[in-house]
Design an enzyme around this catalytic site. Sequence first.
Site, PDB file in Angstrom:
ATOM      1  CE1 TYR A 149     -21.846 -26.141 -52.318  1.00 42.89           C
ATOM      2  CE2 TYR A 149     -22.996 -27.921 -51.150  1.00 42.89           C
ATOM      3  CZ  TYR A 149     -22.897 -26.710 -51.873  1.00 42.89           C
ATOM      4  OH  TYR A 149     -24.184 -26.054 -51.934  1.00 42.89           O
TER       5      TYR A 149
ATOM      6  CG  ASP B  83     -24.601 -22.057 -57.101  1.00 46.53           C
ATOM      7  OD1 ASP B  83     -24.064 -22.567 -56.070  1.00 46.53           O
ATOM      8  OD2 ASP B  83     -25.507 -22.189 -57.741  1.00 46.53           O
TER       9      ASP B  83
ATOM     10  CE  LYS C 158     -27.671 -26.899 -57.661  1.00 50.31           C
ATOM     11  NZ  LYS C 158     -27.762 -25.649 -57.146  1.00 50.31           N
TER      12      LYS C 158
ATOM     13  CG  HIS D 174     -26.986 -22.319 -53.869  1.00 55.60           C
ATOM     14  ND1 HIS D 174     -25.980 -23.495 -54.407  1.00 55.60           N
ATOM     15  CD2 HIS D 174     -27.101 -22.653 -52.508  1.00 55.60           C
ATOM     16  CE1 HIS D 174     -25.870 -24.091 -53.377  1.00 55.60           C
ATOM     17  NE2 HIS D 174     -26.436 -23.600 -52.006  1.00 55.60           N
TER      18      HIS D 174
END
Length: 392
Positions: free
Chosen positions: A139, A168, A236, A262
């Site tokens: 992140y 996401d 992702k 997610h």
Amino acid sequence: MAKMANSMETFLNLDEIEDAATKIVSKKAWAYYYSACDDKISKRKNTEVFRSIQLRPKVFVDCKECDVNTKLLDNNVSIPIYVSPAAMARLGHPSGEAGIAEACRSFGALQIISNSASMTPEQIVAGAAPDQLFGWQLYVQNDRTKSERMLERINKLSAIKFIALTLDSPVTGKREDDERFGNVISSEAPYQTDKNDSGIILPAADPIFKGMDPNLTWTETLGWLAKHTDLPVVLKGIQTHEDAYIASLHTPQVKGIILSNHGGRSLDTAPPAVHTLLEIRKYCPEVFDKIEVWVDGGIKRGTDVVKALCLGARGVGIGRGALWGLAAGGVDGVKRTLQILTDETKTCMRLLGVKSIDELGTQHINTRQVEKEIYDGPSGLEACRANFRAKL
């Protein structure tokens, strides 16, 4: 495959393991593992969509042998099932993410380590087998120096073979179960913070995902990431065929994508991975030839794994399943989870008349019911192509 405690062998499916774990874990742990955003529609749909796909078995096929070995990013794995980045494993069991790693080692399975793990990456990979495969979830922080320092550490860990850049959740979804029990989580190394009464490390007392950068873009963010790591990147959280296509234009840096909403934890009514798989097949099937496509979300059965592989996925991820297994029985619980899915996958393949993963294809499934639900509006591919050409 590794043996496990006899008590774990009494569990016959993942729902039984989740039920057992629910009776053991604290209310806060249950809320964090179980929660999804708003009305949990996407969470439920992730599982339900697989039930809408029918299998097409072939008979009079020698199915004595069944090989589930495959490759992910050119790395050998023994099963196509991997552990998705699942945060705060020590809320469920003291062995935490290292316990999940031990179970994955026994099965030759890939594990993506959560950016919000309850242990350091160094601790998690410490007992890895020489050929064990890990990815690191990233992140990106508002304060990029924090992410850069973490990337420096990850670059030194030879067991970690790629970066899973999560896209996401630029902001956090409304997870009401978490809010009720005061759960908080920070993307700023939560393993360095508080402990509960049992001595188990808990997330930092910050707003959920405090410090996460919501200003990521294709050009700027991937360019920044390339300056700080040579590791290949897997994106992702891809949820449309257009974004899958754009990702395929960013090779060789981007080696793969994970189709994911997610786990239904970010945007409720966002599409399940199966819908995005079918979108890609309809609008831009060339994506499958350019980059690897993985999926996660809602996997409960080996038949789910096989159906995803038939649609073109190379890897199939479980997140909550690993956490519930860990909570129910520690390392043995995760082993049992992987054993159930592996055995069911092999059984499904044999009953389809398939000897290896490479033989699986759309001829083995009927997706007509699901195809009625996938996006059928105007495609943005031409605009994507024109924009990309303009930048060259």
